[in-house]
Design an enzyme around this catalytic site. Sequence first.
Site, short mmCIF file in Angstrom:
data_model
loop_
_atom_site.label_atom_id
_atom_site.label_comp_id
_atom_site.label_asym_id
_atom_site.label_seq_id
_atom_site.Cartn_x
_atom_site.Cartn_y
_atom_site.Cartn_z
N LYS A 83 0.84 -1.20 0.00
CA LYS A 83 0.00 0.00 0.00
C LYS A 83 0.87 1.26 0.00
CE LYS A 83 -2.98 3.07 0.63
NZ LYS A 83 -4.21 3.47 0.06
N CYS A 133 -3.45 11.07 1.11
CA CYS A 133 -2.60 9.88 1.17
C CYS A 133 -1.15 10.07 0.73
CB CYS A 133 -3.22 8.78 0.34
SG CYS A 133 -4.68 8.10 1.13
C1 UDX Z 1 -8.75 6.25 5.95
C2 UDX Z 1 -7.55 5.87 6.79
O1 UDX Z 1 -7.74 6.36 8.02
C3 UDX Z 1 -6.25 6.33 6.22
O2 UDX Z 1 -5.19 5.85 6.98
C4 UDX Z 1 -6.09 5.78 4.87
O3 UDX Z 1 -4.90 6.20 4.30
C5 UDX Z 1 -7.27 6.14 4.05
O4 UDX Z 1 -8.46 5.72 4.72
P1 UDX Z 1 -10.25 8.33 5.47
O5 UDX Z 1 -11.40 7.39 5.39
O6 UDX Z 1 -9.96 9.22 4.31
O7 UDX Z 1 -8.90 7.62 5.81
O8 UDX Z 1 -10.33 9.17 6.81
P2 UDX Z 1 -11.53 9.99 7.39
O9 UDX Z 1 -12.44 10.44 6.30
O10 UDX Z 1 -10.93 10.97 8.34
O11 UDX Z 1 -12.34 8.89 8.21
C6 UDX Z 1 -11.96 8.30 9.40
C7 UDX Z 1 -13.19 8.19 10.30
O12 UDX Z 1 -12.86 7.45 11.47
C8 UDX Z 1 -13.74 9.53 10.77
O13 UDX Z 1 -15.09 9.68 10.39
C9 UDX Z 1 -13.59 9.47 12.30
O14 UDX Z 1 -14.64 10.13 12.99
C10 UDX Z 1 -13.59 7.97 12.54
N1 UDX Z 1 -12.96 7.58 13.80
C11 UDX Z 1 -11.75 8.05 14.14
C12 UDX Z 1 -13.63 6.69 14.65
O15 UDX Z 1 -14.76 6.27 14.36
N2 UDX Z 1 -13.01 6.31 15.81
C13 UDX Z 1 -11.80 6.80 16.19
O16 UDX Z 1 -11.29 6.44 17.25
C14 UDX Z 1 -11.14 7.69 15.32
C1 UDX Z 2 -4.55 8.01 -4.20
C2 UDX Z 2 -4.31 6.70 -4.96
O1 UDX Z 2 -4.50 6.92 -6.37
C3 UDX Z 2 -5.25 5.62 -4.46
O2 UDX Z 2 -4.95 4.38 -5.09
C4 UDX Z 2 -5.08 5.48 -2.95
O3 UDX Z 2 -5.95 4.51 -2.44
C5 UDX Z 2 -5.30 6.81 -2.27
O4 UDX Z 2 -4.42 7.79 -2.80
P1 UDX Z 2 -6.30 9.99 -4.36
O5 UDX Z 2 -5.39 10.70 -3.42
O6 UDX Z 2 -7.75 9.95 -4.07
O7 UDX Z 2 -5.84 8.47 -4.54
O8 UDX Z 2 -6.15 10.68 -5.80
P2 UDX Z 2 -5.24 10.51 -7.10
O9 UDX Z 2 -6.13 10.38 -8.26
O10 UDX Z 2 -4.22 9.46 -6.94
O11 UDX Z 2 -4.54 11.94 -7.22
C6 UDX Z 2 -3.64 12.41 -6.23
C7 UDX Z 2 -3.14 13.79 -6.59
O12 UDX Z 2 -2.25 13.73 -7.70
C8 UDX Z 2 -4.24 14.78 -6.99
O13 UDX Z 2 -3.97 16.04 -6.43
C9 UDX Z 2 -4.15 14.82 -8.50
O14 UDX Z 2 -4.65 16.01 -9.04
C10 UDX Z 2 -2.65 14.66 -8.69
N1 UDX Z 2 -2.28 14.14 -10.02
C11 UDX Z 2 -2.64 12.87 -10.38
C12 UDX Z 2 -1.54 14.92 -10.89
O15 UDX Z 2 -1.19 16.06 -10.58
N2 UDX Z 2 -1.19 14.40 -12.12
C13 UDX Z 2 -1.54 13.14 -12.51
O16 UDX Z 2 -1.17 12.75 -13.62
C14 UDX Z 2 -2.29 12.35 -11.61
#
Ligand code: UDX
Ligand code: UDX
Length: 457
Positions: A216, A272
């Site tokens: 990952k 991420c």
């Molecule tokens: C998640 C992962 O946390 C991150 O490590 C991974 O890289 C991408 O997926 P994401 O779903 O984007 O991230 O995070 P976020 O939208 O902040 O959601 C996490 C949720 O967990 C929040 O809604 C928060 O309220 C909840 N949470 C957090 C709990 O329910 N219990 C806790 O103790 C802490």
């Molecule tokens: C990324 C990974 O793609 C996904 O597999 C993982 O689970 C979470 O992190 P995400 O962050 O949602 O997903 O978006 P992504 O489409 O990967 O774009 C990341 C950033 O790179 C954005 O700001 C996008 O605009 C930028 N980007 C992407 C560029 O500037 N140029 C490109 O050619 C592609």
Amino acid sequence: MTNILCIGAGYVGGPTMAVIAKHCPEYRVVVVDINAAKIAAWNSDQLPIYEPGLDEVVRCARGRNLVFSTEIDRNIAEADIIFVSVNTPTKTFGQGAGRAADLQYWEKTARQIVENSTTPKVVVEKSTLPVRTAQAMERILDCNENGIHFDVVSNPEFLAEGSAIRDMEEPDRVLVGGRETPSGQKAIQAIVDIYAHWVPRDRIITTNLWSSELSKLAANAFLAQRVSSINAISALCEKTEADVAEVARAIGTDSRIGPRFLRASVGFGGSCFKKDILNLVYLCEHYSLYEVAAYWEQVVKMNEYQENRFVSNMVSAMFNTVAGKRIALFGAAFKANTSDIRESPALAVCRGLLEEHAHVVLTDPYALDNARAELGDAAGKVVFEPDPYAAVEEAHAIAILTEWSLFAELDYEAIHESMVKPAFIFDGRNILDHKKLHAIGFNVYAVGRPPMVSFPG
Ligand code: UDX
Ligand code: UDX
């Protein structure tokens, strides 16, 4: 009936579970979160995140076999399989601050699982975690007084925001890592069985725990590295009259390189990429692999350089000062089709321009509320304007920072008329028709292309 529980109803947990519930009607899928407002939103018509196709999937399964709830303890007790997708942000304090993952929510969740379990369970790591976190998880889970057996499985998510539903429906691959013991293999199979409802079996890869955890981090590091690589080339293009889009096309047609993730831009954002690379860097340093750490850290440094370079280019093009000038920023989201602003390069540019004392007007179809919250104190100095035509009135410049297609469809003749002259456009996503803009009278600056200036007289 198998009971699946997901702890964490965020960008990952919500959409992932909705798709699982849709395809697996014989499983009961419950999603819990400590944030009651978020759960209320998941139960309403106004879902807490914007994601194309999400509404339909949630509508199909909610009330049937998909439940959003705040009752964490009871649902842990009833679950057979628990996905953990609580957030693992970069640590802001103590050892590893600014780099290591903050695992406090993760550990708290593990302890909560132990306290409320009376039956064996499979615990699935969905959040991105440092390699070998599963071992810590196992140690906490094994410390239960009732002798309950837990299996820890790693099943990282690869979905990208804006295409999360499509990525879940048709993944390139699903990765499931577990222990090589008979019980570990059974746990892997339980997770494979879920995805096999709609994913072809040859796209479901099984590995050992550590390969899965590391894959990952490595996948995100490789993707971000491609963006930083093309952005590095974009800087050279601007000096040499090469065109980065032509270079990307020329190199991307080599099947060994491939065409995707070669769009030069103002920089990459999202929750991420930066977090995962810094996490990788921290891990390498922990194992004294300093050269490896420095190699990956450069991907993040190049991204910061690209953001800063964009702001400097704006200032120098506009006669070395933007103080007091109204500048319309098109886009706050870190990419198109999402309301997410985490690590958005748009906000980095916004902050950079505020430091230069510009009057910033920010427009975005979905992300303005999130941007206002993220900017904190600085938000007081920014005008948030949902209508792009209102944003550009009397503006000296426009900067395109998110590739929303609506920005390419605007009437730029009318826009040019309402702006202060000479009018500037800085296209940080290369989505506009630059020749046409130049013909209208704009001074056009794109990423990785020679500027097209047209000063009257
Ligand atoms: C998640 C992962 O946390 C991150 O490590 C991974 O890289 C991408 O997926 P994401 O779903 O984007 O991230 O995070 P976020 O939208 O902040 O959601 C996490 C949720 O967990 C929040 O809604 C928060 O309220 C909840 N949470 C957090 C709990 O329910 N219990 C806790 O103790 C802490
Ligand atoms: C990324 C990974 O793609 C996904 O597999 C993982 O689970 C979470 O992190 P995400 O962050 O949602 O997903 O978006 P992504 O489409 O990967 O774009 C990341 C950033 O790179 C954005 O700001 C996008 O605009 C930028 N980007 C992407 C560029 O500037 N140029 C490109 O050619 C592609």
